[in-house]
Design an enzyme around this catalytic site. Structure first.
Site, PDB file in Angstrom:
ATOM      1  N   ARG A  55       0.812  -0.458  -0.357  1.00  0.00           N
ATOM      2  CA  ARG A  55       0.074  -0.418   0.538  1.00  0.00           C
ATOM      3  C   ARG A  55       0.842   1.374   0.253  1.00  0.00           C
ATOM      4  NH1 ARG A  55      -0.822   2.056   4.455  1.00  0.00           N
ATOM      5  NH2 ARG A  55      -2.370  -0.297   5.617  1.00  0.00           N
ATOM      6  N   TYR A 107     -17.486  18.128 -14.191  1.00  0.00           N
ATOM      7  CA  TYR A 107     -17.244  16.608 -13.887  1.00  0.00           C
ATOM      8  C   TYR A 107     -18.572  16.376 -12.699  1.00  0.00           C
ATOM      9  CZ  TYR A 107     -16.743  12.041 -13.927  1.00  0.00           C
ATOM     10  OH  TYR A 107     -16.856  10.706 -13.304  1.00  0.00           O
ATOM     11  N   ASP A 179      -7.874  19.614 -13.051  1.00  0.00           N
ATOM     12  CA  ASP A 179      -8.458  18.316 -13.810  1.00  0.00           C
ATOM     13  C   ASP A 179      -7.697  18.648 -15.040  1.00  0.00           C
ATOM     14  OD1 ASP A 179      -9.369  16.137 -14.304  1.00  0.00           O
ATOM     15  OD2 ASP A 179     -11.006  16.366 -13.512  1.00  0.00           O
ATOM     16  N   LYS A 204      -9.360   7.838 -18.028  1.00  0.00           N
ATOM     17  CA  LYS A 204      -9.486   8.334 -19.512  1.00  0.00           C
ATOM     18  C   LYS A 204      -8.226   8.212 -20.658  1.00  0.00           C
ATOM     19  CE  LYS A 204     -13.469   9.166 -17.146  1.00  0.00           C
ATOM     20  NZ  LYS A 204     -13.195  10.038 -16.997  1.00  0.00           N
TER      21      LYS A 204
HETATM   22  C1  LIG Z   1     -14.245  10.656 -15.942  1.00  0.00           C
HETATM   23  C2  LIG Z   1     -13.548  11.290 -15.109  1.00  0.00           C
HETATM   24  C3  LIG Z   1     -13.114  11.877 -13.843  1.00  0.00           C
HETATM   25  C4  LIG Z   1     -12.682  10.569 -12.556  1.00  0.00           C
HETATM   26  O1  LIG Z   1     -12.225   9.790 -12.866  1.00  0.00           O
HETATM   27  P1  LIG Z   1     -13.063   8.418 -12.424  1.00  0.00           P
HETATM   28  O2  LIG Z   1     -11.708   7.226 -12.974  1.00  0.00           O
HETATM   29  O3  LIG Z   1     -13.951   7.592 -13.038  1.00  0.00           O
HETATM   30  O4  LIG Z   1     -13.066   7.788 -10.657  1.00  0.00           O
HETATM   31  C5  LIG Z   1     -12.867  13.191 -12.891  1.00  0.00           C
HETATM   32  N1  LIG Z   1     -12.692  14.512 -13.887  1.00  0.00           N
HETATM   33  C6  LIG Z   1     -13.017  14.107 -15.422  1.00  0.00           C
HETATM   34  C7  LIG Z   1     -13.174  15.775 -16.307  1.00  0.00           C
HETATM   35  C8  LIG Z   1     -13.577  12.748 -15.360  1.00  0.00           C
HETATM   36  O5  LIG Z   1     -13.795  12.504 -17.389  1.00  0.00           O
END
Ligand SMILES: *Cc1c(COP(=O)(O)O)cnc(C)c1O
Length: 387
Positions: A55, A107, A179, A204
């Site tokens: 961890r 988001y 982000d 993504k």
């Molecule tokens: C998908 C997404 C998240 C969250 O991520 P997860 O891996 O689904 O927890 C945060 N910000 C954006 C812009 C996203 O597209």
């Protein structure tokens, strides 16, 4: 987490393929092994080779952390079990009574995390249009400690001037998080533009193949890095070694994938702009997009995400997303497969009734890596005949 940083001067693609990924010293394996061991032998109490318990640190994760930190030009990187786990760790940098500003088209999961997880335990927050510094100033409080930027935003592809917001926040001693999920470090480098922290959903574009859920945080400030490292271990939302391997494998091709995502998005946008079933196209590459100037300055290219408003409103939007054959109707984005979705009923359903509610005529596309002409033809066929 790992010491083996790449030499200065390596290009993006070279860092993606080699940073943190020297051949394994014991076997010569070119690919970092998927290290499943949960514990590591110590030759004497407290004497070990950098790992004690998985961890706290694991060699596969360390390779990923070094690599993606190098892509963001950061000194420290931390991998998490999901993008939201990474975001949750960042909101834990705040304490009860602190105030957070999020974008008014954040988001949906970011909105839910602030409003329904952190707000009940004392965090206050406001949503603001971050393209307008006056709107940010209007929600600012003495207790504002963090500004959360998403650019381009999900799903409306609004572009925020990272340097301008960072200058405003830093004058008032607040941290700036970006982000960077939509742009990826290949198209945009938030730390170089003045942000303090970069966060990703590696699910993504970083992973890029719709087969792994993950999150990532990159920072330069050593004190912030220590606090995030502490939270990563103390709260324990870490990814498994196989997931780390998949993301590391994904980032090796990030640059070539992004170039093609951008190229195909441009062609799709041109078709959408000319189609009568489309009322308005949202894409930062369009000269008429309100964020075009900022995007051209702070991004290398305009990305693979495209959104549009169906001329026939919600009914038409729902019909279109049900009519494509190559664009799969699904949530998520950023992978080799092209995806289509209706944010109002799908990814952003949790924002209904809030300031973050999205237009019901909105359709979002994640342009994949299929043959560009096939993608254009598929969308055109779905649009033809929808009012
Ligand atoms: C998908 C997404 C998240 C969250 O991520 P997860 O891996 O689904 O927890 C945060 N910000 C954006 C812009 C996203 O597209």
């Amino acid at each position: 987490m790992s010491a083996l940083l790449p030499p200065e001067g390596w290009g993006f693609e070279t860092r993606a393929i080699h940073a943190g990924q020297e051949p394994d010293p014991t076997t010569g394996a070119v690919i970092p092994p998927i290290s499943l061991s949960t514990t590591f032998a110590q030759s004497a109490v407290g004497t070990h080779q950098g790992y004690e318990y998985a961890r706290s640190g694991n060699p596969t994760r360390a390779a990923l952390e070094t690599c993606v930190a190098a892509l963001e030009c950061a000194t420290s990187g931390f991998a998490f079990a999901s993008g939201l786990a990474a975001e949750d760790a960042l909101l834990r940098l705040l304490t009860p009574g602190d105030h957070l500003v999020i974008p008014n088209d954040a988001y949906g999961g970011t909105f839910r995390l602030a409003a329904r997880v952190h707000s009940p335990v004392g965090l206050s927050w406001s949503a603001a249009d971050l393209t307008n510094i006056h709107a940010l100033a209007a929600v600012w409080r003495d207790e504002t400690r963090m500004v959360w930027i998403e650019t381009p935003t999900n799903p409306t592809l609004t572009v925020v001037d990272i340097a301008a917001v960072a200058a405003f926040a830093h004058e008032r001693a607040a941290m700036v998080v970006v982000d960077n999920t939509f742009a990826t470090p290949y198209l945009q480098q938030p730390l170089a533009l003045g942000a303090d922290i970069v966060v990703h959903s590696s699910t993504k574009y970083l992973g890029g193949h719709s087969d792994v859920v993950g999150g990532f945080v990159a920072v330069n400030d050593p004190e912030t890095a220590d606090r995030i490292g502490f939270l990563q271990n103390a709260a324990g939302a870490v990814p498994g070694p196989f997931d780390c391997y998949l993301v590391l494998r994904g980032v090796k091709t990030l640059a070539v994938r992004m170039d093609r995502h951008c190229e195909s998005a441009r062609e799709i946008v041109a078709m959408l702009e000319a189609h009568p079933a489309v009322a308005h196209v949202l894409y930062p590459g369009l000269p008429g997009h309100p964020g075009h100037g900022v995007a051209a300055r702070q991004m290398r290219d305009f990305g693979g995400m495209v959104a549009f408003l169906a001329a026939g409103g919600e009914a038409a939007a729902l019909a279109i997303v049900g009519r494509t054959r190559l664009f799969t109707l699904a949530e998520s984005l950023g992978a080799v497969e092209s995806l289509i979705e209706h944010p109002g009923r799908m990814t952003h359903a949790s924002a209904a009734g809030s300031p973050l509610e999205v237009d019901s005529a909105l359709v979002r596309l994640s342009v994949g890596l299929e043959t560009t002409a096939d993608l254009v033809a598929d969308l055109r066929a779905a649009l033809d005949g929808v009012g």
